[in-house]
Enzyme design. Sequence first.
Site, PDB file in Angstrom:
ATOM      1  N   CYS A  52       0.859  -1.187   0.000  1.00 42.34           N
ATOM      2  CA  CYS A  52       0.000   0.000   0.000  1.00 42.34           C
ATOM      3  C   CYS A  52       0.891   1.231   0.000  1.00 42.34           C
ATOM      4  O   CYS A  52       1.823   1.331   0.814  1.00 42.34           O
ATOM      5  CB  CYS A  52      -0.910   0.011   1.232  1.00 42.34           C
ATOM      6  SG  CYS A  52      -1.899   1.528   1.395  1.00 42.34           S
ATOM      7  N   CYS A 169      -0.922   4.105  -5.344  1.00 46.06           N
ATOM      8  CA  CYS A 169      -1.681   2.904  -4.975  1.00 46.06           C
ATOM      9  C   CYS A 169      -1.134   1.665  -5.675  1.00 46.06           C
ATOM     10  O   CYS A 169      -0.836   1.684  -6.875  1.00 46.06           O
ATOM     11  CB  CYS A 169      -3.145   3.110  -5.338  1.00 46.06           C
ATOM     12  SG  CYS A 169      -4.206   1.721  -4.912  1.00 46.06           S
TER      13      CYS A 169
END
Length: 218
Positions: A52, A169
């Site tokens: 992440c 992302c």
Amino acid sequence: ASYGYQVVFFTVEGLTFEKAQAATLDDKIKAGFERGVAALEEQGVAAITGDCGFMMSYQTYVRALAKVPVILSSIVQAPLIAASHKPDAEFAILTANSSTFKTELLLTQSGVKVQPKNWILVGLQDVPGFEAVALGQLVPAEKVQPSIEAMCKDLQAKHPKLKGFLLECTELPHYADAIRAKTGLPVWDAITMVDYFQNACSADPQLTQKALEAALGA
């Protein structure tokens, strides 16, 4: 597979997407990072990364625990990207959620000065279909990709000094080639970052010998 080499996984207990966005670092998460670093280094990894981009908030903490390079987020590439362009060059950061992305904090976690004003933050939380990321569901690529391509093309038209895109992302590398093809600009993401360190840290003597023999015509 995303990578052309072996990847070892470790789940940090207690670290959720919501906590990563909030940069929460409680005792449970600290213990999870400590166990994770030890376990991954025990298996001989070349570097430690995260799944992440918001894990950039933990870069300095985990880096202090590890003996191997730590590259928790694609944002680590920001200083290199900036250093390779003129001072007034602009770059777009595509993030899962711009409302929780603290640009200045995350860009400076690397310890290298990066000018936040040169980085255009673009949140994808309102792109139809991309809400699946926050919900922990499969992202419908066929629905999301046209919107991402259009956003990037629009950014390029509005910002003549735009020199590339940095994808925060880890759901976004799937669209990197489409963005490159649509805009003609470089795209950096989690894959380019990990490939860079894998290539720098690994060695294949057999491959080197074959390349030498080919060059010499042996």
